[in-house]
Design an enzyme around this catalytic site. Structure first.
Site, PDB file in Angstrom:
ATOM      1  N   THR A 126       0.828  -1.210   0.000  1.00  0.00           N
ATOM      2  CA  THR A 126       0.000   0.000   0.000  1.00  0.00           C
ATOM      3  C   THR A 126       0.859   1.255   0.000  1.00  0.00           C
ATOM      4  O   THR A 126       1.994   1.239   0.498  1.00  0.00           O
ATOM      5  CB  THR A 126      -0.905  -0.026   1.249  1.00  0.00           C
ATOM      6  OG1 THR A 126      -1.503   1.257   1.412  1.00  0.00           O
ATOM      7  CG2 THR A 126      -0.135  -0.339   2.518  1.00  0.00           C
ATOM      8  N   ASP A 127       0.283   2.354  -0.495  1.00  0.00           N
ATOM      9  CA  ASP A 127       0.990   3.645  -0.443  1.00  0.00           C
ATOM     10  C   ASP A 127       1.130   4.159   0.982  1.00  0.00           C
ATOM     11  O   ASP A 127       1.925   5.061   1.259  1.00  0.00           O
ATOM     12  CB  ASP A 127       0.279   4.692  -1.326  1.00  0.00           C
ATOM     13  CG  ASP A 127      -1.185   4.929  -0.962  1.00  0.00           C
ATOM     14  OD1 ASP A 127      -1.689   4.313   0.000  1.00  0.00           O
ATOM     15  OD2 ASP A 127      -1.825   5.746  -1.664  1.00  0.00           O
ATOM     16  N   GLU A 128       0.337   3.566   1.923  1.00  0.00           N
ATOM     17  CA  GLU A 128       0.362   4.066   3.300  1.00  0.00           C
ATOM     18  C   GLU A 128       1.698   3.841   3.997  1.00  0.00           C
ATOM     19  O   GLU A 128       1.956   4.437   5.042  1.00  0.00           O
ATOM     20  CB  GLU A 128      -0.737   3.398   4.130  1.00  0.00           C
ATOM     21  CG  GLU A 128      -2.105   3.748   3.647  1.00  0.00           C
ATOM     22  CD  GLU A 128      -3.175   3.425   4.659  1.00  0.00           C
ATOM     23  OE1 GLU A 128      -2.862   3.195   5.838  1.00  0.00           O
ATOM     24  OE2 GLU A 128      -4.352   3.410   4.260  1.00  0.00           O
ATOM     25  N   TYR A 153      -1.872  -0.714  11.181  1.00  0.00           N
ATOM     26  CA  TYR A 153      -2.041  -1.338   9.856  1.00  0.00           C
ATOM     27  C   TYR A 153      -0.860  -1.010   8.948  1.00  0.00           C
ATOM     28  O   TYR A 153      -0.189  -1.910   8.429  1.00  0.00           O
ATOM     29  CB  TYR A 153      -3.349  -0.881   9.196  1.00  0.00           C
ATOM     30  CG  TYR A 153      -3.368  -1.154   7.702  1.00  0.00           C
ATOM     31  CD1 TYR A 153      -3.352  -2.455   7.210  1.00  0.00           C
ATOM     32  CD2 TYR A 153      -3.349  -0.099   6.777  1.00  0.00           C
ATOM     33  CE1 TYR A 153      -3.331  -2.707   5.841  1.00  0.00           C
ATOM     34  CE2 TYR A 153      -3.339  -0.342   5.409  1.00  0.00           C
ATOM     35  CZ  TYR A 153      -3.325  -1.650   4.946  1.00  0.00           C
ATOM     36  OH  TYR A 153      -3.297  -1.906   3.593  1.00  0.00           O
ATOM     37  N   LYS A 157       2.198  -3.385   7.341  1.00  0.00           N
ATOM     38  CA  LYS A 157       2.402  -3.530   5.891  1.00  0.00           C
ATOM     39  C   LYS A 157       3.840  -3.116   5.539  1.00  0.00           C
ATOM     40  O   LYS A 157       4.509  -3.769   4.734  1.00  0.00           O
ATOM     41  CB  LYS A 157       1.407  -2.676   5.096  1.00  0.00           C
ATOM     42  CG  LYS A 157      -0.018  -3.174   5.117  1.00  0.00           C
ATOM     43  CD  LYS A 157      -0.205  -4.559   4.527  1.00  0.00           C
ATOM     44  CE  LYS A 157       0.038  -4.625   3.025  1.00  0.00           C
ATOM     45  NZ  LYS A 157      -0.301  -5.957   2.460  1.00  0.00           N
TER      46      LYS A 157
HETATM   47  P1  NAD Z   1      -9.747  -7.268   2.461  1.00  0.00           P
HETATM   48  O1  NAD Z   1      -9.741  -7.014   3.932  1.00  0.00           O
HETATM   49  O2  NAD Z   1     -10.983  -6.979   1.684  1.00  0.00           O
HETATM   50  O3  NAD Z   1      -9.361  -8.789   2.165  1.00  0.00           O
HETATM   51  C1  NAD Z   1      -8.347  -9.449   2.866  1.00  0.00           C
HETATM   52  C2  NAD Z   1      -8.518 -10.948   2.630  1.00  0.00           C
HETATM   53  O4  NAD Z   1      -7.437 -11.619   3.300  1.00  0.00           O
HETATM   54  C3  NAD Z   1      -9.830 -11.515   3.185  1.00  0.00           C
HETATM   55  O5  NAD Z   1     -10.414 -12.381   2.250  1.00  0.00           O
HETATM   56  C4  NAD Z   1      -9.377 -12.290   4.423  1.00  0.00           C
HETATM   57  O6  NAD Z   1     -10.226 -13.397   4.733  1.00  0.00           O
HETATM   58  C5  NAD Z   1      -7.989 -12.732   4.015  1.00  0.00           C
HETATM   59  N1  NAD Z   1      -7.112 -13.009   5.168  1.00  0.00           N
HETATM   60  C6  NAD Z   1      -6.933 -12.236   6.273  1.00  0.00           C
HETATM   61  N2  NAD Z   1      -6.085 -12.841   7.108  1.00  0.00           N
HETATM   62  C7  NAD Z   1      -5.690 -14.003   6.521  1.00  0.00           C
HETATM   63  C8  NAD Z   1      -4.821 -15.050   6.895  1.00  0.00           C
HETATM   64  N3  NAD Z   1      -4.137 -15.034   8.062  1.00  0.00           N
HETATM   65  N4  NAD Z   1      -4.643 -16.092   6.037  1.00  0.00           N
HETATM   66  C9  NAD Z   1      -5.330 -16.123   4.846  1.00  0.00           C
HETATM   67  N5  NAD Z   1      -6.182 -15.174   4.466  1.00  0.00           N
HETATM   68  C10 NAD Z   1      -6.368 -14.115   5.290  1.00  0.00           C
HETATM   69  O7  NAD Z   1      -8.495  -6.440   1.906  1.00  0.00           O
HETATM   70  P2  NAD Z   1      -8.315  -5.662   0.519  1.00  0.00           P
HETATM   71  O8  NAD Z   1      -8.799  -4.285   0.670  1.00  0.00           O
HETATM   72  O9  NAD Z   1      -8.802  -6.529  -0.575  1.00  0.00           O
HETATM   73  O10 NAD Z   1      -6.711  -5.602   0.460  1.00  0.00           O
HETATM   74  C11 NAD Z   1      -5.978  -6.682  -0.110  1.00  0.00           C
HETATM   75  C12 NAD Z   1      -4.502  -6.319  -0.109  1.00  0.00           C
HETATM   76  O11 NAD Z   1      -4.297  -5.119  -0.854  1.00  0.00           O
HETATM   77  C13 NAD Z   1      -3.931  -6.055   1.280  1.00  0.00           C
HETATM   78  O12 NAD Z   1      -2.620  -6.585   1.323  1.00  0.00           O
HETATM   79  C14 NAD Z   1      -3.898  -4.540   1.386  1.00  0.00           C
HETATM   80  O13 NAD Z   1      -2.883  -4.111   2.252  1.00  0.00           O
HETATM   81  C15 NAD Z   1      -3.579  -4.171  -0.053  1.00  0.00           C
HETATM   82  N6  NAD Z   1      -4.048  -2.841  -0.495  1.00  0.00           N
HETATM   83  C16 NAD Z   1      -5.342  -2.467  -0.302  1.00  0.00           C
HETATM   84  C17 NAD Z   1      -5.769  -1.235  -0.800  1.00  0.00           C
HETATM   85  C18 NAD Z   1      -7.216  -0.792  -0.650  1.00  0.00           C
HETATM   86  O14 NAD Z   1      -7.548   0.320  -1.041  1.00  0.00           O
HETATM   87  N7  NAD Z   1      -8.115  -1.611  -0.129  1.00  0.00           N
HETATM   88  C19 NAD Z   1      -4.867  -0.397  -1.467  1.00  0.00           C
HETATM   89  C20 NAD Z   1      -3.529  -0.814  -1.620  1.00  0.00           C
HETATM   90  C21 NAD Z   1      -3.135  -2.058  -1.146  1.00  0.00           C
HETATM   91  O1  DAU Z   2      -4.117   3.927   0.559  1.00  0.00           O
HETATM   92  C1  DAU Z   2      -4.352   2.562   0.485  1.00  0.00           C
HETATM   93  C2  DAU Z   2      -5.175   2.110   1.671  1.00  0.00           C
HETATM   94  O2  DAU Z   2      -6.500   2.554   1.434  1.00  0.00           O
HETATM   95  C3  DAU Z   2      -5.151   0.608   1.885  1.00  0.00           C
HETATM   96  O3  DAU Z   2      -3.846   0.234   2.232  1.00  0.00           O
HETATM   97  C4  DAU Z   2      -6.115   0.179   2.995  1.00  0.00           C
HETATM   98  O4  DAU Z   2      -6.174  -1.225   3.070  1.00  0.00           O
HETATM   99  C5  DAU Z   2      -7.499   0.710   2.654  1.00  0.00           C
HETATM  100  O5  DAU Z   2      -8.392   0.417   3.709  1.00  0.00           O
HETATM  101  C6  DAU Z   2      -7.430   2.225   2.432  1.00  0.00           C
HETATM  102  O6  DAU Z   2      -7.104   2.908   3.667  1.00  0.00           O
HETATM  103  P1  DAU Z   2      -7.869   4.248   4.105  1.00  0.00           P
HETATM  104  O7  DAU Z   2      -7.732   4.370   5.564  1.00  0.00           O
HETATM  105  O8  DAU Z   2      -7.459   5.382   3.247  1.00  0.00           O
HETATM  106  O9  DAU Z   2      -9.378   3.811   3.649  1.00  0.00           O
HETATM  107  P2  DAU Z   2     -10.801   3.967   4.345  1.00  0.00           P
HETATM  108  O10 DAU Z   2     -11.780   3.474   3.345  1.00  0.00           O
HETATM  109  O11 DAU Z   2     -10.847   3.416   5.709  1.00  0.00           O
HETATM  110  O12 DAU Z   2     -10.954   5.556   4.466  1.00  0.00           O
HETATM  111  C7  DAU Z   2     -10.778   6.429   3.360  1.00  0.00           C
HETATM  112  C8  DAU Z   2     -10.853   7.867   3.880  1.00  0.00           C
HETATM  113  O13 DAU Z   2     -12.189   8.141   4.310  1.00  0.00           O
HETATM  114  C9  DAU Z   2      -9.971   8.126   5.080  1.00  0.00           C
HETATM  115  O14 DAU Z   2      -9.462   9.448   5.005  1.00  0.00           O
HETATM  116  C10 DAU Z   2     -10.926   8.011   6.278  1.00  0.00           C
HETATM  117  C11 DAU Z   2     -12.231   8.510   5.706  1.00  0.00           C
HETATM  118  N1  DAU Z   2     -13.479   7.938   6.236  1.00  0.00           N
HETATM  119  C12 DAU Z   2     -13.575   6.580   6.357  1.00  0.00           C
HETATM  120  C13 DAU Z   2     -14.751   5.996   6.786  1.00  0.00           C
HETATM  121  C14 DAU Z   2     -14.865   4.496   6.938  1.00  0.00           C
HETATM  122  C15 DAU Z   2     -14.572   8.766   6.525  1.00  0.00           C
HETATM  123  O15 DAU Z   2     -14.482  10.010   6.398  1.00  0.00           O
HETATM  124  N2  DAU Z   2     -15.741   8.189   6.933  1.00  0.00           N
HETATM  125  C16 DAU Z   2     -15.878   6.848   7.079  1.00  0.00           C
HETATM  126  O16 DAU Z   2     -16.981   6.390   7.465  1.00  0.00           O
END
Ligand code: NAD
Ligand code: DAU
Length: 337
Positions: A126-128, A153, A157
């Site tokens: 992630t960019d985080e 988190y 990562k």
């Molecule tokens: P998500 O929470 O929707 O899915 C995570 C999945 O991993 C789930 O299916 C869960 O059951 C599985 N999991 C959790 N713990 C596990 C374990 N110990 N063994 C096997 N499976 C397990 O997450 P997401 O948003 O789809 O993110 C997927 C990946 O992408 C993560 O590595 C996250 O850091 C990365 N990522 C997410 C975002 C975003 O915007 N959501 C952006 C950049 C990178």
């Molecule tokens: O940047 C990549 C990341 O993006 C991933 O690594 C994470 O897995 C993914 O969850 C996401 O992280 P954020 O914390 O940015 O996403 P989230 O959807 O939780 O929140 C997005 C923005 O919205 C953040 O600034 C918090 C805000 N927010 C979130 C929720 C749930 C609100 O204002 N209201 C809300 O109810």
């Protein structure tokens, strides 16, 4: 062409979008290793051909299971693509322990498996990991930005990325890494910002904006994330990191107002709620390297169109998200959010 994939976390949001992308764009066999935590759901893989996609329910920190799956991958030209993670910042503030287990111990276990069997791996991050930017900072994150994570988190990562890099350098593991910005699209859990607001509005609840809503996220559609990952698997250089982004910066207030407008509501029909502790201000990705060296570009660059399609998807798939909604909102209510 890669003949088989093991996709960890493939029953979650982005992993399942990647599995669908593989089925549509390759002939490969796909195994999914997923623990089916609260964030994973076997129904997310429904409709995919059972002769191409197999779900194995298990923990990425289970060394014996991982070893046998890596041994299978080593029999052909198999690649492990590692999405599994605890992924939600707010949850990591309430209880960091599963983040340590999955993001750190789980990634370590996979690295030992691919090392033992000489299997290729792509690590999803992630960019985080880079921390946050000022709103007016002219620089965006690049592959050489120093790590500076803020939350349990993002720090786990960051730790997982460093483990992958160490296994590349010390043990010659053949791995690539990618760090992507915020994804949106179908099958995202209702705890996350965009699906939470869409499903709130479907339920007649006002959207909830943390603080003033001035925090900026760099949105990319999950389908574009998938095409970028496949490109890196096919053409990326071992040991290298690629940043994935689609120039989609928007502040949270703009996103909520756009959702409200697309769903036929007044743009001020939302509530400000308690801000997230340690809330990162701005993320922004410079994906020049991926575009120039590997020739990738995003295709879903009209955010409003992508959001409208996502709203339609949540309207049409209430059966998928409904079981998680009440419990998720109860947790937010406890936190004043
Ligand atoms: P998500 O929470 O929707 O899915 C995570 C999945 O991993 C789930 O299916 C869960 O059951 C599985 N999991 C959790 N713990 C596990 C374990 N110990 N063994 C096997 N499976 C397990 O997450 P997401 O948003 O789809 O993110 C997927 C990946 O992408 C993560 O590595 C996250 O850091 C990365 N990522 C997410 C975002 C975003 O915007 N959501 C952006 C950049 C990178
Ligand atoms: O940047 C990549 C990341 O993006 C991933 O690594 C994470 O897995 C993914 O969850 C996401 O992280 P954020 O914390 O940015 O996403 P989230 O959807 O939780 O929140 C997005 C923005 O919205 C953040 O600034 C918090 C805000 N927010 C979130 C929720 C749930 C609100 O204002 N209201 C809300 O109810």
């Amino acid at each position: 062409m890669v003949s088989s994939f093991l996709v960890t976390g493939g029953a979650g949001f982005i992993g399942s979008n990647f599995v669908r992308h593989l089925v549509a764009n390759t002939d490969a066999q796909v195994k999914v290793l997923d623990l089916l935590t609260y964030a994973g759901d076997r129904r997310t893989l429904q409709g995919l051909p059972s002769d191409r996609v197999e779900l194995i329910e298990g923990d990425i920190a289970d060394a014996e299971l991982v070893d046998s799956l890596c041994a299978d991958l080593a029999k052909g030209d198999g690649v492990l693509v590692h999405y599994a993670a605890e992924s939600h910042n707010d949850n990591s503030l309430n209880d960091p322990s599963p983040f340590i287990h999955t993001n750190l111990v789980g990634t370590y276990t996979l690295l030992e498996g691919v090392r033992r069997h000489g299997v290729r791996m792509h690590h999803i991050s992630t960019d985080e990991v880079y921390g946050d930017l000022e709103l007016d900072d002219p620089e965006r994150f690049t592959e050489s930005t120093p790590y500076n994570p803020s939350s349990p988190y993002s720090s786990t990562k960051a730790g997982s990325d460093l483990l992958v890099r160490a296994w590349v350098r010390s043990f010659g593991v053949h791995a690539t890494l990618s760090n992507c910005s915020n994804n949106y699209g179908p099958y995202q859990h209702v705890e996350k910002f965009i699906p939470r607001q869409i499903t709130n509005l479907i339920d007649g609840i006002r959207p909830r904006l943390y603080g003033q809503g001035l925090n900026v996220r760099d949105w990319i559609h999950a389908e574009d994330h998938s095409s970028a990952v496949l490109r890196i698997v096919e053409r990326g250089v071992a040991g290298e990191t690629y940043l994935i982004g689609a120039d989609g910066e928007k502040n949270n207030l703009e996103v909520v107002q756009t959702i409200l407008r697309l769903m036929g509501r007044a743009e001020d029909d939302f509530d400000h709620v308690t801000d997230r502790a340690g809330h990162d201000l701005r993320y922004a990705i410079d994906s020049t390297r991926l575009r120039t060296e590997l020739g990738w570009s995003p295709s879903m660059t009209n955010f409003e169109e992508g959001l409208a399609a996502t709203i339609d998807w949540y309207r049409a798939h209430e059966d998928w998200w409904r079981p998680q909604k009440a419990e998720t909102e109860a947790k937010y209510a406890q936190a004043g959010q």
